[in-house]
Design a protein around this motif. Sequence first.
Motif, PDB file in Angstrom:
ATOM      1  N   LYS A 145      36.456  52.753  48.395  1.00  0.00           N
ATOM      2  CA  LYS A 145      35.607  51.849  49.161  1.00  0.00           C
ATOM      3  C   LYS A 145      35.440  50.532  48.409  1.00  0.00           C
ATOM      4  N   SER A 146      35.378  49.445  49.160  1.00  0.00           N
ATOM      5  CA  SER A 146      35.234  48.125  48.575  1.00  0.00           C
ATOM      6  C   SER A 146      34.477  47.240  49.555  1.00  0.00           C
TER       7      SER A 146
ATOM      8  N   SER B   9      44.360  46.223  45.752  1.00  0.00           N
ATOM      9  CA  SER B   9      43.794  47.527  45.384  1.00  0.00           C
ATOM     10  C   SER B   9      44.772  48.237  44.450  1.00  0.00           C
TER      11      SER B   9
ATOM     12  N   CYS C 223      37.676  46.427  37.041  1.00  0.00           N
ATOM     13  CA  CYS C 223      36.313  46.882  37.323  1.00  0.00           C
ATOM     14  C   CYS C 223      35.261  46.163  36.478  1.00  0.00           C
TER      15      CYS C 223
ATOM     16  N   GLY D 168      37.185  37.892  46.157  1.00  0.00           N
ATOM     17  CA  GLY D 168      37.737  38.995  45.386  1.00  0.00           C
ATOM     18  C   GLY D 168      38.584  38.565  44.207  1.00  0.00           C
TER      19      GLY D 168
ATOM     20  N   PRO E  51      32.184  48.326  42.651  1.00  0.00           N
ATOM     21  CA  PRO E  51      32.819  48.036  43.943  1.00  0.00           C
ATOM     22  C   PRO E  51      32.602  49.128  44.982  1.00  0.00           C
ATOM     23  N   GLU E  52      32.222  50.324  44.526  1.00  0.00           N
ATOM     24  CA  GLU E  52      31.997  51.421  45.465  1.00  0.00           C
ATOM     25  C   GLU E  52      30.545  51.493  45.937  1.00  0.00           C
TER      26      GLU E  52
END
Length: 303
Positions: free
Chosen positions: A80-81, A125, A210, A218, A232-233
């Motif tokens: 997830k982002s 990603s 991260c 982004g 990011p999650e």
Amino acid sequence: MGRFGRALTTLVVIGAVGAGAYLYLTRPQPYTESDFAEAGEPDIKNGEMMFWAGGCVSCHASPDAEGDAQLVLSGGLALKSPFGTFYPPNISPDPDAGIGNWTLAEFASAMKRGVGRNGEHLYPSLPYTSYVHMSDADIRDLFAYMKTLPKSSNVTAEHDLPFPFNIRLALGGWKFLYFNDNPRVVLSDASEAVKRGQYLVEGPGHCGECHTPRDFLGGWKTSEWLAGAPNPEGEGVVPNITPGGAEVGDWSAKDIAYYLESGFTPDFDSVGGSMVEVQRNMAHLTAEDREAIAAYLKAIPAH
């Protein structure tokens, strides 16, 4: 033709020229087969080390896989982002569902240039923004090692991204703005250990993905390299791991190296969260490489 018609024609021509320039400047640029025609024989042992340094299992093993099952790179974990949910693909040696029929040039194009096998831009990603720093020899060795792993026929879901993030054409513009192979920090008079640590952290280890904050598109805020970022999650933050960080700033290089090996902090706490997987991967590296990572983290600017 009236004034309005001439103005409209001019705008159309300008738009067409601008679109053409955009498409040309941001076109995918994969490697050619000739680029790796003389790649040489791979070093499988080094490829295994690059595999663990790169943390391939963390994203590409099936969810909740443990032990040897982590070596089945069937993909499918939901990442997830803020831009949507990404599903890392099957990168096992399966010839249909995985990368079994890929060439070294195709693999290198994905890893170092963010270009897929069909010539499409890949989403970051896949941390090609870090892997771009990897040497061609390490890419060759990693690819050879991955071909020794078990096959999986799993077909993963497509990325679930809302408009406009589902428009791959826009990725060319994103790369134009943010994608380069510049060192993330410039360290003068660095020791060989620090140079090795820089390679591992900025390249295969992709720690900045991260631990470095990003702007609204982004892209990394490189002036705040490894200074910590929102998770990011969703929940919590990813810590600042520079010498100025509240969490690890007072750790010695020896403390950092031991943490990467054992998962224990200097005050006898244990690794938690998403760092659990990272630490397990780093434990596979040589003691010298973990010490090099620690030396680099103590040498970078504090934030």
